[in-house]
Design an enzyme around this catalytic site. Structure first.
Site, PDB file in Angstrom:
ATOM      1  N   GLY A   1     -20.270   1.441  -3.246  1.00 59.07           N
ATOM      2  CA  GLY A   1     -21.786   1.553  -2.855  1.00 59.07           C
ATOM      3  C   GLY A   1     -23.122   1.641  -4.111  1.00 59.07           C
ATOM      4  CE1 TYR A   2     -26.307   3.603  -9.470  1.00 58.55           C
ATOM      5  CE2 TYR A   2     -24.481   2.530 -10.938  1.00 58.55           C
ATOM      6  CZ  TYR A   2     -25.694   3.540 -10.774  1.00 58.55           C
ATOM      7  OH  TYR A   2     -26.125   3.108 -11.811  1.00 58.55           O
TER       8      TYR A   2
ATOM      9  N   GLY B   1     -21.038   5.394  -3.554  1.00 59.15           N
ATOM     10  CA  GLY B   1     -19.783   5.706  -4.146  1.00 59.15           C
ATOM     11  C   GLY B   1     -19.773   4.851  -5.402  1.00 59.15           C
ATOM     12  CG  ASN B   2     -16.364   2.086  -7.805  1.00 63.01           C
ATOM     13  OD1 ASN B   2     -15.840   0.759  -7.888  1.00 63.01           O
ATOM     14  ND2 ASN B   2     -16.536   2.219  -9.023  1.00 63.01           N
TER      15      ASN B   2
ATOM     16  N   GLY C   1     -23.684   4.286   1.720  1.00 59.95           N
ATOM     17  CA  GLY C   1     -22.286   5.116   0.955  1.00 59.95           C
ATOM     18  C   GLY C   1     -22.801   4.890  -0.318  1.00 59.95           C
TER      19      GLY C   1
ATOM     20  CE  LYS D   1      -4.513   1.220  -0.011  1.00 64.13           C
ATOM     21  NZ  LYS D   1      -6.057  -0.044   0.047  1.00 64.13           N
TER      22      LYS D   1
HETATM   23  P1  NAD Z   1     -15.881   6.706  -3.652  1.00 67.06           P
HETATM   24  O1  NAD Z   1     -15.551   7.655  -2.206  1.00 67.06           O
HETATM   25  O2  NAD Z   1     -16.684   6.604  -4.315  1.00 67.06           O
HETATM   26  O3  NAD Z   1     -17.779   6.983  -2.395  1.00 67.06           O
HETATM   27  C1  NAD Z   1     -17.476   6.978  -0.933  1.00 67.06           C
HETATM   28  C2  NAD Z   1     -19.436   6.493  -0.541  1.00 67.06           C
HETATM   29  O4  NAD Z   1     -19.241   6.888   0.406  1.00 67.06           O
HETATM   30  C3  NAD Z   1     -19.584   8.693  -1.494  1.00 67.06           C
HETATM   31  O5  NAD Z   1     -20.956   8.151  -1.461  1.00 67.06           O
HETATM   32  C4  NAD Z   1     -19.859   8.940   0.308  1.00 67.06           C
HETATM   33  O6  NAD Z   1     -20.580  10.525  -0.480  1.00 67.06           O
HETATM   34  C5  NAD Z   1     -20.094   8.188   1.272  1.00 67.06           C
HETATM   35  N1  NAD Z   1     -20.052   8.495   2.689  1.00 67.06           N
HETATM   36  C6  NAD Z   1     -18.629   9.735   2.920  1.00 67.06           C
HETATM   37  N2  NAD Z   1     -18.704   9.655   4.007  1.00 67.06           N
HETATM   38  C7  NAD Z   1     -19.602   9.448   4.476  1.00 67.06           C
HETATM   39  C8  NAD Z   1     -20.312   9.499   5.129  1.00 67.06           C
HETATM   40  N3  NAD Z   1     -20.151   9.415   6.502  1.00 67.06           N
HETATM   41  N4  NAD Z   1     -21.681   8.609   5.291  1.00 67.06           N
HETATM   42  C9  NAD Z   1     -21.941   7.878   4.678  1.00 67.06           C
HETATM   43  N5  NAD Z   1     -21.478   8.028   3.407  1.00 67.06           N
HETATM   44  C10 NAD Z   1     -20.154   8.195   3.109  1.00 67.06           C
HETATM   45  O7  NAD Z   1     -15.099   4.923  -2.201  1.00 67.06           O
HETATM   46  P2  NAD Z   1     -15.377   4.075  -2.816  1.00 67.06           P
HETATM   47  O8  NAD Z   1     -14.455   3.610  -3.586  1.00 67.06           O
HETATM   48  O9  NAD Z   1     -16.910   3.778  -3.174  1.00 67.06           O
HETATM   49  O10 NAD Z   1     -14.893   2.922  -1.586  1.00 67.06           O
HETATM   50  C11 NAD Z   1     -16.248   2.892  -0.252  1.00 67.06           C
HETATM   51  C12 NAD Z   1     -15.117   2.017   0.628  1.00 67.06           C
HETATM   52  O11 NAD Z   1     -14.991   0.659  -0.145  1.00 67.06           O
HETATM   53  C13 NAD Z   1     -14.065   2.625   1.443  1.00 67.06           C
HETATM   54  O12 NAD Z   1     -13.331   2.113   2.003  1.00 67.06           O
HETATM   55  C14 NAD Z   1     -12.730   1.577   0.603  1.00 67.06           C
HETATM   56  O13 NAD Z   1     -11.731   1.399   0.914  1.00 67.06           O
HETATM   57  C15 NAD Z   1     -13.385   0.324   0.779  1.00 67.06           C
HETATM   58  N6  NAD Z   1     -13.121  -0.235  -1.455  1.00 67.06           N
HETATM   59  C16 NAD Z   1     -12.980   0.577  -2.134  1.00 67.06           C
HETATM   60  C17 NAD Z   1     -12.665  -0.755  -3.155  1.00 67.06           C
HETATM   61  C18 NAD Z   1     -12.730   0.014  -4.279  1.00 67.06           C
HETATM   62  O14 NAD Z   1     -13.019  -0.762  -5.631  1.00 67.06           O
HETATM   63  N7  NAD Z   1     -13.764   1.607  -5.330  1.00 67.06           N
HETATM   64  C19 NAD Z   1     -12.438  -1.703  -3.309  1.00 67.06           C
HETATM   65  C20 NAD Z   1     -11.923  -2.366  -1.973  1.00 67.06           C
HETATM   66  C21 NAD Z   1     -12.812  -1.536  -1.000  1.00 67.06           C
END
Ligand code: NAD
Length: 448
Positions: free
Chosen positions: A250-251, A247-248, A245, A100
């Site tokens: 959750g959506y 974002g990437n 959530g 990382k």
């Molecule tokens: P992102 O930045 O695309 O989305 C994050 C979402 O969380 C957004 O909708 C944001 O508005 C929301 N958010 C932020 N603060 C918040 C709060 N206090 N309450 C509720 N919602 C809140 O990030 P992502 O890529 O979707 O990642 C989300 C999680 O998944 C992180 O923990 C990340 O480490 C983990 N993750 C992501 C991936 C990946 O491929 N993107 C892979 C493994 C793990």
């Protein structure tokens, strides 16, 4: 976070009867690289930023893990995330280890040109330690495909120069291979189709794999595929899901799960969320359109007037976690389910799509209560699985169709779930412990 990861590794090591020295090897990173990155700002002044790359374990293959740009980046955090990447890659059975990286910076304070200079400076600082056969970074918090494309471009320039080649001497095969030094790239420069949706898609596959086991193997009195009916009348027999959530992760989880026959009844982003009256299902693409238009989900409901999502109401992020749904999907932040709210969680299944959304204490309490938690190292491993496919395609100069990527993801996630479930079922250990046991067994017994 580092303490939690190390505790779980030590506990698992003891369960597996590993020696103390083997356990200490597992918690200790192989390399910690630090650098101060000096860049020129647009106003001509110079500024330095602290950067890290932690390489935790290469027992199963080259290090793999994202690079985070955030003001709260710290060495213990990067080390914890590198450690969890080793576990995650091992859980997934892919030939990669854990790494990382991070830079202490709020990227919003930089212009686009400054961000590019910083990204390229990171590659120059750690050039000797990264590469398609050594360590393969990817995007993480506040980094994306654009940043990866600057980084891979810088890497290829350095590699070409070090080998005293002209750009025109580099063959397409060589170029494709070198592009394998980073994943999460734009498609035009060797990114993989299906990567954007992969984490969400993988989570839905893991959830379906779990549900396929439950009716026959577990006697949860209130649970049958579709018990959410009780709260919603006889009209629907689909399990209900709340997703925190949007974002990437959750959506795409919400979108794919709704296509796969689940009812997504509540979603939220950082400003709050929406839930339908009577827990009716939300139309996820419509919700996304509304979020894009209004800027936040909380603007996507109305009270007593014309609105996009008639019948919806606002819900806070805290209340969303306590809704009477079948399945809860924290997909935003760590530690959102904790001592303060663990007794109010009503879901029977939690899918940890974010990293570490359930604290150790809440996990113990909920598991004791009979809640099934699909752990992050399994639930969100679809992302690293497709990153592995991207790397593989680059090394072999191949381009896979989206259909092929999705099929391979389904096969790999299903194969990953099976031994963890089997161990959980046989030994009654929680899924998180079972996943760590499977991972650590592979890291300590497989030939390197
Ligand atoms: P992102 O930045 O695309 O989305 C994050 C979402 O969380 C957004 O909708 C944001 O508005 C929301 N958010 C932020 N603060 C918040 C709060 N206090 N309450 C509720 N919602 C809140 O990030 P992502 O890529 O979707 O990642 C989300 C999680 O998944 C992180 O923990 C990340 O480490 C983990 N993750 C992501 C991936 C990946 O491929 N993107 C892979 C493994 C793990």
């Amino acid at each position: 976070m580092l303490q939690t990861a190390q505790n779980l590794i030590r506990q698992t090591g003891k369960t597996l009867n590993l020696s103390n020295s083997d356990i200490e090897k597992l918690v200790t990173p192989e390399h910690i690289h630090k650098a101060m990155l000096e860049i020129e700002l647009d106003n001509g002044t110079k500024k330095s930023f602290q950067a890290y790359r932690v390489q935790h374990s290469s027992k199963l293959g080259p290090y793999k893990g994202g690079i985070r740009f955030h003001p709260q980046v710290s060495l213990p955090e990067v080390q914890a995330l590198a450690t969890l990447m080793s576990i995650k890659c091992s859980v997934a059975g892919i030939p990669l280890g854990g790494g990382k990286g991070g830079i202490i910076i709020d990227p919003k304070t930089l212009s686009i040109t400054e961000l590019e200079r910083l990204s390229r400076a990171y590659v120059r600082a750690f050039y000797d330690f990264i590469g398609e056969e050594k360590d393969i970074p990817a995007p993480d918090v506040n980094t994306n495909g654009q940043i990866m494309s600057w980084m891979v471009d810088e890497y290829i320039k350095l590699r070409t120069k070090n080998l005293e080649l002209r750009t025109s001497d580099v063959t397409p095969e060589q170029l494709s291979k070198w592009r394998g030094s980073f994943t999460g790239k734009p498609i035009e420069i060797g990114g993989s189709l299906g990567r954007t949706e992969a984490t969400g898609r993988g989570g839905v596959i893991a959830l379906k794999a779990l549900l396929s086991k439950l009716p026959t193997s577990l006697k949860l009195p209130s649970f049958a595929y579709g018990f959410g009916r009780a709260q919603r009348g006889a009209g629907s027999s689909k399990p209900t899901i709340a997703v925190q959530g949007f974002g990437n992760v959750g959506y795409y989880f919400a979108e794919i799960a709704s296509k796969e026959g689940f009812d997504i009844v509540a979603v939220s982003d950082s400003k709050g969320g929406i839930v339908y009256k009577n827990m009716e299902p939300l139309d996820i693409p419509l919700v996304m359109n509304c979020k894009k238009e209004k800027g936040a989900l909380s603007g996507c409901y109305c009270v007593g007037g014309v609105c996009d999502l008639r019948g919806g109401r606002a819900v806070s992020n805290e209340d969303l976690l306590e809704l009477p749904v079948d399945i809860l999907v924290p997909a935003a932040l760590e530690n959102v389910i904790h001592r303060g709210n663990m007794t109010k969680i009503r879901a029977k299944i939690i899918v940890e799509m974010a990293n570490g959304p359930v604290t150790e204490e809440a996990q113990d309490y909920l598991v004791e209560k009979g809640v099934i938690i699909i752990p992050d190292v399994l639930a969100n491993s679809g992302g690293v699985m497709v990153s592995y496919f991207e790397w593989f395609q680059n090394l072999h100069n191949e381009v896979w169709s989206e259909e092929k990527v999705n099929k391979k993801l389904l096969e790999l996630m299903t194969a990953t779930f099976a031994p963890i479930w089997e161990r959980h079922y046989r030994t009654k250990t929680p899924l998180k412990n079972a996943a760590f046991e499977v991972a650590i067994e592979r890291m300590t017994t497989e030939e390197s």
